[in-house]
Design an enzyme around this catalytic site. Structure first.
Site, PDB file in Angstrom:
ATOM      1  N   SER A   1       0.824  -1.208   0.000  1.00  0.00           N
ATOM      2  CA  SER A   1       0.000   0.000   0.000  1.00  0.00           C
ATOM      3  C   SER A   1       0.860   1.262   0.000  1.00  0.00           C
ATOM      4  O   SER A   1       0.466   2.273  -0.572  1.00  0.00           O
ATOM      5  CB  SER A   1      -0.967   0.007   1.185  1.00  0.00           C
ATOM      6  OG  SER A   1      -0.286  -0.131   2.409  1.00  0.00           O
ATOM      7  N   GLU A   2       2.036   1.210   0.661  1.00  0.00           N
ATOM      8  CA  GLU A   2       2.980   2.318   0.564  1.00  0.00           C
ATOM      9  C   GLU A   2       4.421   1.834   0.656  1.00  0.00           C
ATOM     10  O   GLU A   2       4.714   0.818   1.304  1.00  0.00           O
ATOM     11  CB  GLU A   2       2.759   3.360   1.674  1.00  0.00           C
ATOM     12  CG  GLU A   2       1.766   4.455   1.340  1.00  0.00           C
ATOM     13  CD  GLU A   2       0.394   4.160   1.892  1.00  0.00           C
ATOM     14  OE1 GLU A   2      -0.527   4.926   1.589  1.00  0.00           O
ATOM     15  OE2 GLU A   2       0.251   3.160   2.618  1.00  0.00           O
ATOM     16  N   THR A   3       5.283   2.601   0.023  1.00  0.00           N
ATOM     17  CA  THR A   3       6.722   2.460   0.177  1.00  0.00           C
ATOM     18  C   THR A   3       7.270   3.823   0.578  1.00  0.00           C
ATOM     19  O   THR A   3       6.870   4.848   0.016  1.00  0.00           O
ATOM     20  CB  THR A   3       7.381   1.983  -1.126  1.00  0.00           C
ATOM     21  OG1 THR A   3       6.925   0.655  -1.420  1.00  0.00           O
ATOM     22  CG2 THR A   3       8.896   1.962  -1.019  1.00  0.00           C
TER      23      THR A   3
END
Length: 287
Positions: free
Chosen positions: A49-51
């Site tokens: 979902s995020e980096t």
């Protein structure tokens, strides 16, 4: 040697001690030579979902500039990727206080490593705020979710809450309503883009200090987040705004259970302070 071959991408699962649980995040501790286009491409390749990307760092001052990308777009702030990045740094430069400069503002993070070598991070949010959701906003979101107003808990009014980014907060009247999540992905994404929401935070209150949560994230290209630190911070501000927290309190949020990736988030709220603290552990995910 190309930038692609030099880029080391770490993978951590946040708000858990089990790599198969929690919310996975990519972490790039040296992104000084990577442009935004490449960061977005890396986030899409990682698929979480995020980096998080550390684009500038001062290890001596323990200050770091951090950017966050979902597979589809950059976001101003991400709680679980902050926890993951803080833990990764603590494992490399030692536990202690860190300062992250983000698009949402300064985020202070305290890190500790226990006797078993497991690290925990506690972030302090930017000042939170919360307002009642308008009828048009609420009806559009409920329509995309396939929920009715009767499905909501009347004691916890719908709000739009901010803890670095905005989230629509909806409290389900029953645990069964929360468990039955089958929504219009494109429809909800369109509603969220219109109103500038990063997630829709769906909750059920088990007790005064225990909540269950689910966070659809279609605008990031993800059906659901297993743990959402930014939403937890916003939720703490929401509880303060509606008068549910009248003295310093610690709230436990259980998220990801219905996805098979249970997560535990600890939310500390002080009615005298608009900032909210969110804590959790994080562990590396083996390649």
């Amino acid at each position: 040697m190309t930038t692609e071959t030099r880029t080391e991408i770490l993978r951590y699962s946040a708000f858990t001690t089990d790599p198969a649980a929690g919310n996975p995040a990519g972490v790039v501790l040296d992104a000084t030579a990577i442009d935004a286009e490449r960061m977005l491409a890396i986030a899409a390749e990682v698929g979480y979902s995020e980096t998080a990307f550390v684009t500038a760092r001062d290890d001596r001052q323990r200050r770091f500039q951090v950017r966050y990308f979902s597979p589809l777009t950059e976001v101003p702030f991400c709680g679980h990727a902050t926890v993951a990045t803080a833990v990764a740094l603590a494992e490399r430069i030692g536990a202690g206080d860190l300062l992250f400069d983000t698009a949402a503002g300064e985020i202070r993070v305290a890190t500790v490593i226990d006797a078993e070598g497991v690290a925990q991070a506690e972030l302090t949010s930017v000042p939170t705020r919360s307002r009642p959701a308008g009828d048009e906003e609420l009806d559009a979101a409920l329509g995309a979710l396939g929920w009715a107003r009767a499905d909501l808990d009347p004691a916890l009014p719908p709000h739009v809450a901010f803890g670095g980014v905005e989230h629509l907060v909806l409290a389900a009247a029953t645990r069964a309503r929360l468990a039955d999540l089958d929504y219009d992905f494109d429809g909800l994404a369109a509603v969220m883009r219109t109103h500038g929401w990063t997630t829709v935070q769906l909750l059920w209150r088990e007790s005064a200090d225990r909540y269950h949560a689910r966070d659809p994230f279609p605008i990031g290209g993800v059906v659901e987040d297993p743990a959402t630190g930014a939403a937890a911070a916003a939720f703490g501000g929401y509880l303060r705004a509606i008068g549910e927290v009248r003295e310093p309190a610690t709230i436990r949020v259980r998220q990801g259970e219905d996805m098979g990736r249970p997560s535990e988030l600890t939310v500390t709220v002080d009615p005298a302070d608009a900032r909210v603290r969110v804590a959790g552990r994080a562990v590396p995910i083996a390649d």
